[in-house]
Motif scaffolding. Structure first.
Motif, PDB file in Angstrom:
ATOM      1  N   CYS A 221      -1.054   7.986  -2.179  1.00 40.26           N
ATOM      2  CA  CYS A 221      -0.875   8.353  -3.313  1.00 40.26           C
ATOM      3  C   CYS A 221      -2.096   9.602  -3.637  1.00 40.26           C
ATOM      4  O   CYS A 221      -2.664  10.089  -2.483  1.00 40.26           O
ATOM      5  CB  CYS A 221      -1.563   7.520  -4.291  1.00 40.26           C
ATOM      6  N   ARG A 222      -1.955  10.024  -4.679  1.00 44.71           N
ATOM      7  CA  ARG A 222      -2.942  11.287  -5.167  1.00 44.71           C
ATOM      8  C   ARG A 222      -3.892  10.813  -6.425  1.00 44.71           C
ATOM      9  O   ARG A 222      -3.386  10.238  -7.207  1.00 44.71           O
ATOM     10  CB  ARG A 222      -2.109  12.543  -5.468  1.00 44.71           C
ATOM     11  N   ARG A 223      -4.857  11.399  -6.047  1.00 39.54           N
ATOM     12  CA  ARG A 223      -5.975  11.258  -7.145  1.00 39.54           C
ATOM     13  C   ARG A 223      -5.673  12.224  -8.385  1.00 39.54           C
ATOM     14  O   ARG A 223      -5.005  13.136  -7.894  1.00 39.54           O
ATOM     15  CB  ARG A 223      -7.200  11.126  -6.953  1.00 39.54           C
TER      16      ARG A 223
ATOM     17  N   ASP B 132       0.840  -1.176   0.034  1.00 40.88           N
ATOM     18  CA  ASP B 132      -0.098  -0.043  -0.112  1.00 40.88           C
ATOM     19  C   ASP B 132       0.725   1.439  -0.140  1.00 40.88           C
ATOM     20  O   ASP B 132       1.806   1.372   0.592  1.00 40.88           O
ATOM     21  CB  ASP B 132      -0.899   0.087   1.101  1.00 40.88           C
TER      22      ASP B 132
ATOM     23  N   ALA C 227      -7.066   1.578  -1.290  1.00 42.68           N
ATOM     24  CA  ALA C 227      -8.107   2.265  -0.979  1.00 42.68           C
ATOM     25  C   ALA C 227      -8.794   2.543  -2.289  1.00 42.68           C
ATOM     26  O   ALA C 227     -10.023   2.454  -2.661  1.00 42.68           O
ATOM     27  CB  ALA C 227      -7.955   3.414   0.075  1.00 42.68           C
ATOM     28  N   ALA C 228      -7.839   3.228  -3.272  1.00 39.26           N
ATOM     29  CA  ALA C 228      -8.248   3.748  -4.487  1.00 39.26           C
ATOM     30  C   ALA C 228      -8.572   2.542  -5.548  1.00 39.26           C
ATOM     31  O   ALA C 228      -9.454   2.427  -6.416  1.00 39.26           O
ATOM     32  CB  ALA C 228      -7.327   4.429  -5.244  1.00 39.26           C
TER      33      ALA C 228
ATOM     34  N   GLY D 211      -6.665  14.949  -4.475  1.00 41.65           N
ATOM     35  CA  GLY D 211      -6.967  14.369  -3.244  1.00 41.65           C
ATOM     36  C   GLY D 211      -6.276  13.235  -2.771  1.00 41.65           C
ATOM     37  O   GLY D 211      -5.713  12.352  -3.503  1.00 41.65           O
ATOM     38  N   ALA D 212      -5.939  13.195  -1.326  1.00 40.52           N
ATOM     39  CA  ALA D 212      -5.148  12.013  -0.896  1.00 40.52           C
ATOM     40  C   ALA D 212      -5.860  10.706  -0.744  1.00 40.52           C
ATOM     41  O   ALA D 212      -7.110  10.749  -0.385  1.00 40.52           O
ATOM     42  CB  ALA D 212      -4.684  12.338   0.397  1.00 40.52           C
ATOM     43  N   THR D 213      -5.216   9.670  -1.008  1.00 37.59           N
ATOM     44  CA  THR D 213      -5.758   8.131  -0.891  1.00 37.59           C
ATOM     45  C   THR D 213      -4.710   7.255  -0.542  1.00 37.59           C
ATOM     46  O   THR D 213      -3.600   7.749  -0.680  1.00 37.59           O
ATOM     47  CB  THR D 213      -6.574   7.874  -2.076  1.00 37.59           C
ATOM     48  N   THR D 214      -5.017   6.073  -0.412  1.00 43.69           N
ATOM     49  CA  THR D 214      -3.922   5.136  -0.669  1.00 43.69           C
ATOM     50  C   THR D 214      -4.049   4.040  -1.908  1.00 43.69           C
ATOM     51  O   THR D 214      -5.227   4.028  -2.399  1.00 43.69           O
ATOM     52  CB  THR D 214      -3.901   4.141   0.597  1.00 43.69           C
TER      53      THR D 214
ATOM     54  N   LEU E 271      -3.017   7.188 -10.618  1.00 42.79           N
ATOM     55  CA  LEU E 271      -2.792   7.701  -9.210  1.00 42.79           C
ATOM     56  C   LEU E 271      -1.149   8.137  -9.592  1.00 42.79           C
ATOM     57  O   LEU E 271      -0.610   7.552 -10.261  1.00 42.79           O
ATOM     58  CB  LEU E 271      -2.815   6.403  -8.113  1.00 42.79           C
TER      59      LEU E 271
END
Length: 117
Positions: A6-8, A3, A18-19, A12-15, A53
């Motif tokens: 990351c950024r979309r 994991d 999760a993405a 926006g921040a994510t992992t 990502l």
């Protein structure tokens, strides 16, 4: 694939995990490169099944296509046409049996060893 933060495309921040959420993910240090490759993958897999990502911590070599199960499906230097060719080969192998030797002949040996999945 571990994991990663990351950024979309919208910033926006994510992992990574999760993405993915049952989708394919295209991971590249440059958001424009990620977007171009995600567009190429979406043409083969479906627009709602691919997410672009960029890792928060740069350092990923080239472009990586992550499968919905979190494993690396494809990795290569930036080349959306190569991704399209690879997806065609794995999604419809019988229809593309004659295309494989041509791709192998044009790929430098050093890249074949490093990037072939």
């Amino acid at each position: 694939m571990p994991d990663l933060a990351c950024r979309r495309p919208d910033g926006g921040a994510t992992t990574l995990h999760a993405a993915i959420g049952g989708r394919w993910a295209v991971l590249a240090d440059d958001r424009h490169v990620a977007a171009r490759h995600a567009e190429a993958a979406a043409a083969q897999l479906g627009a709602d099944l691919v997410v672009a990502l960029t890792p928060v911590e740069p350092g990923s070599p080239g472009v990586t296509l992550i499968r919905p199960d979190g494993h690396i499906g494809w990795r290569h230097r930036p080349a959306p046409d190569r991704l399209t060719t690879w997806l065609n080969q794995v999604l419809w192998p019988a229809e593309n049996a004659t295309a494989v030797p041509a791709i192998r002949e044009t790929t430098p040996p050093s890249w074949r060893r490093r990037w072939t999945c």
